[in-house]
Design a protein around this motif. Structure first.
Motif, mmCIF file in Angstrom:
data_model
loop_
_atom_site.group_PDB
_atom_site.id
_atom_site.type_symbol
_atom_site.label_atom_id
_atom_site.label_comp_id
_atom_site.label_asym_id
_atom_site.label_seq_id
_atom_site.Cartn_x
_atom_site.Cartn_y
_atom_site.Cartn_z
ATOM 1 N N TYR A 3 59.560 47.510 0.088
ATOM 2 C CA TYR A 3 60.577 47.543 1.140
ATOM 3 C C TYR A 3 61.922 47.003 0.646
ATOM 4 O O TYR A 3 62.880 46.983 1.399
ATOM 5 C CB TYR A 3 60.144 46.690 2.345
ATOM 6 C CG TYR A 3 58.929 47.202 3.090
ATOM 7 C CD1 TYR A 3 58.542 48.534 3.019
ATOM 8 C CD2 TYR A 3 58.172 46.355 3.888
ATOM 9 C CE1 TYR A 3 57.434 49.001 3.707
ATOM 10 C CE2 TYR A 3 57.065 46.815 4.586
ATOM 11 C CZ TYR A 3 56.692 48.133 4.477
ATOM 12 O OH TYR A 3 55.606 48.589 5.164
ATOM 13 N N ARG A 5 64.279 47.935 -1.415
ATOM 14 C CA ARG A 5 65.454 48.818 -1.404
ATOM 15 C C ARG A 5 65.990 48.970 0.025
ATOM 16 O O ARG A 5 67.209 48.906 0.254
ATOM 17 C CB ARG A 5 65.107 50.190 -1.982
ATOM 18 C CG ARG A 5 66.292 51.150 -2.027
ATOM 19 C CD ARG A 5 65.842 52.502 -2.521
ATOM 20 N NE ARG A 5 65.307 52.408 -3.870
ATOM 21 C CZ ARG A 5 66.031 52.506 -4.969
ATOM 22 N NH1 ARG A 5 67.328 52.731 -4.871
ATOM 23 N NH2 ARG A 5 65.485 52.405 -6.154
ATOM 24 N N LEU A 6 65.075 49.158 0.959
ATOM 25 C CA LEU A 6 65.468 49.310 2.362
ATOM 26 C C LEU A 6 66.178 48.047 2.854
ATOM 27 O O LEU A 6 67.232 48.115 3.502
ATOM 28 C CB LEU A 6 64.207 49.586 3.196
ATOM 29 C CG LEU A 6 64.397 49.772 4.695
ATOM 30 C CD1 LEU A 6 65.269 50.985 4.991
ATOM 31 C CD2 LEU A 6 63.039 49.937 5.377
ATOM 32 N N LYS A 9 69.613 47.727 1.031
ATOM 33 C CA LYS A 9 70.602 48.695 1.537
ATOM 34 C C LYS A 9 71.081 48.292 2.926
ATOM 35 O O LYS A 9 72.264 48.421 3.240
ATOM 36 C CB LYS A 9 69.982 50.096 1.585
ATOM 37 C CG LYS A 9 69.756 50.709 0.221
ATOM 38 C CD LYS A 9 71.056 51.220 -0.339
ATOM 39 C CE LYS A 9 70.834 52.003 -1.615
ATOM 40 N NZ LYS A 9 72.086 52.561 -2.145
ATOM 41 N N ASN A 10 70.163 47.811 3.752
ATOM 42 C CA ASN A 10 70.560 47.384 5.091
ATOM 43 C C ASN A 10 71.458 46.151 5.034
ATOM 44 O O ASN A 10 72.391 46.027 5.808
ATOM 45 C CB ASN A 10 69.326 47.092 5.943
ATOM 46 C CG ASN A 10 68.806 48.352 6.610
ATOM 47 O OD1 ASN A 10 69.571 49.231 6.999
ATOM 48 N ND2 ASN A 10 67.502 48.473 6.722
#
Lengths: 385, 229
Positions: A3, A5-6, A9-10
């Protein structure tokens, strides 16, 4: 980790907002590092205190001297293994701002009392042989660029010489180091005999006694026995452990720990408001995206974890950068301040505490937005989108 | 007789709006055969989206049971429904609902994060899904760099990447022009005919409904079958 990367990025969805939040975290932890290191220096004497060493001072205050005649009487108290003495000289080198500890001592007895100090035998012998000799700690030698053989003039602020002069000159015979990296070596030790014959007043006295308690003896009982021996005399004593002595000495400067705690408390409270607001805004802006994640099968707990991790990530980015720069700056500050505030040091305890605070602040700042995301109704959120 | 994938038995769904009790679906009985492509039409507020939500495990009926692929959704907990959705159903929305911070490839990969596949396997499957929808060359593009039709194709790729048997489409062409809408509908037909996906599509568009095998009309909480023209 899948998770990450998610989450990453967020976290960087609004670059300026995230950068500013990270900057505020960075400043808070930079301040934390610097204040911790300085606070550490102030209580350094307490931390490195030897539980088996006791300090005997005048009951009225440290400023009042004790008679030299107490040496043998203290040595004869049951449970005392060895005893020596020192006095506060309170001079400066070249300029008043160059102040550090200068103690007239009995060379061999003092070095024996502090086995953590390391000095080559030949240098110690040279010190003992030369009445105007002195030894200094490595910190001082480094700060002022002193080398063995140098002649060091110290301007007295208390102890004028019998001839009226205020400049005391010492021959540097040795440089000592300490086994304990936290212990200060910003000290100049010189011969008590030279001090005694040269000073204009208070002859036959010393500032304080230091004694080592025999193995198996109770330090508190020994301290009480010493104080009892001098009770009702013109020079009553107060005997305490080295740690208690160091603490009472530091209290002269005020309650540094309380001041540091109050400053950091204010900084971290503000930090929580700033980062909590960032996370709240961030979650509000992507309600529909969080609903989509849940629609795809992300559980309530996964969504909670993703939002919390984002908050913790922001804290860690700013916090570790602040701590890192703080560590670099402290190396320089420690060098600059070695003479008058030795022991400026960022301890592993402080680093671990800072990382724990980053994690805790991340959780506190992110928990309410994360709970909001977790409790989100998919249908309502998608309908609003 | 073809195998039934989804079944609604006596399903009612009542919402409480303030003091008012609104019955959106009334004792509905529907069977959806495996491999079917159904369009659901009807006026706004007729219960189309509610029906879709019930089939997708996003909502629970007030009365009756919803069974999909042998699993009775109405008796599952929220966490069980989340796990079920991740593998059994794909959602396609009117406004695509892609995550703007992720590339097309990463958006498609999202449902696979819930699986135990390795990063390499996830990447391979996401690439295949993008290839099926004809967007292999847009994998590294962000949603803002894609047209509406391309965004919807990425959303379709995301819906099929975990190989669910059921695709639920809520107005999938509602935000697209006619030509692009027809391309998307033909893609759904391909997924239905060549990949065996069962598709339930809510639409207001009669032309879109013609791409389905049959059309159901939803009105006042009940469904009425009508053969596609």
């Amino acid at each position: 980790m899948k998770y990450f990367r998610l989450i990453w990025k967020n976290a960087w969805r609004k670059k300026i907002r995230t950068s500013l939040t990270i900057l505020s975290v960075f400043v808070a932890f930079l301040l934390f590092a610097l204040l911790s290191a300085i606070g550490y220096a102030f209580r350094g004497g307490v931390d490195v205190a030897d539980a088996q060493r006791l300090i005997v001072i005048h009951k009225v205050s440290l400023i009042n001297p004790l008679p030299m005649s107490y040496l043998n009487r203290i040595a004869s108290v049951e449970g005392v293994q060895s005893v020596t003495y020192a006095s506060w000289f309170g001079g400066f080198y070249q300029e008043p701002r160059n102040q550090f500890g200068q103690f007239p001592v009995d060379p061999q007895a003092y070095v024996d009392m502090y086995p953590e100090f390391n000095i080559p035998d030949e240098q110690l012998e040279a010190f003992k042989r030369n009445r105007t000799g002195a030894i200094v700690g490595q910190e001082l030698a480094t700060t002022y660029g002193w080398q063995v053989g140098d002649r060091i003039p110290i301007q007295a602020t208390i102890w004028t010489k019998a001839d009226g002069g205020r400049t005391w000159e010492f021959d540097l015979e040795g440089i000592f180091s300490s086994d304990d990296p936290r212990g200060s070596t910003a000290l100049l030790l010189f011969q008590h005999d030279y001090f005694e014959e040269t000073r204009a007043f208070a002859k036959g006295t010393v500032g304080w006694y230091i004694l080592r308690v025999a193995s198996g003896a109770d330090p508190i009982q020994v301290a009480n026995a010493i104080d009892l021996q001098f009770a009702n005399s013109p020079n009553e004593t107060k005997t305490s452990t080295e740690a208690a002595f160091a603490q009472s000495f530091m209290k002269q400067y005020g309650n540094i720990a309380l001041i540091v705690t109050m400053i950091l408390g204010a900084v971290f409270f503000t930090l929580l408001l700033v980062s909590g607001n960032t996370m709240s805004q961030s979650v509000r802006e992507r309600i529909s995206e969080l609903a989509v994640l849940k629609t795809l099968g992300f559980s309530d707990l996964s969504v909670l974890g993703i939002v919390l991790s984002e908050s913790i990530l922001i804290m860690l980015m700013g916090g570790l950068l602040g701590l890192g720069l703080g560590w670099v700056l402290i190396q320089g500050i420690a060098q600059q301040m070695a003479a008058f505030l030795p022991g400026v040091f960022l301890s592993t305890t402080a680093i671990a505490g800072a990382v724990a605070m980053m994690l805790a602040a991340g959780v506190l700042a992110g928990i309410f937005p994360a709970l909001k995301a977790m409790r989100l109704s998919i249908i309502d959120a998608l309908a609003r989108a | 007789m073809s195998e039934i994938l989804a079944r609604l038995d006596g399903v009612s769904r009542v919402y409480q709006k303030g003091k008012e009790r609104v019955e959106v679906l009334h004792e509905l009985n529907v069977e959806i055969p495996k491999g079917d492509f159904i369009a659901i039409m009807g006026p706004s507020g007729s219960g189309k989206t509610t029906l879709l939500n019930l089939l997708g495990g996003l909502d629970k009926p007030t009365a009756g049971t919803v069974t999909v692929g042998g699993a009775e959704l109405s008796s599952m907990s929220n966490s069980q429904l989340s796990a079920w959705r991740s593998t059994h159903v794909g959602f396609i929305f009117q406004f695509y609902n892609l995550l703007p911070v992720l590339t097309a490839h990463r958006n498609v990969e999202l449902p696979l994060l819930l699986t135990s596949f390795s990063a390499k396997e996830r990447a391979r499957r996401a690439a295949i899904a993008l290839d099926i929808v004809g967007l292999a060359d847009r994998a590294k593009h962000y949603p803002r760099e894609l047209s509406g039709g391309q965004e919807q194709r990425v959303a379709i790729a995301r819906a099929i990447v975990s190989d669910p048997s059921l695709l639920l489409c809520d107005e999938p062409t509602g935000d697209l022009d006619r030509v692009t809408a027809d391309e998307i509908l033909r893609l759904l037909q391909v997924l239905n005919r060549e990949h065996g996906k069962t598709i339930v599509m809510v639409t207001h568009d009669a032309v879109a409904a013609e791409f389905a095998n049959r059309t159901l009309h939803c009105d006042k909480g009940t469904l009425e079958a009508k053969e596609a023209a």
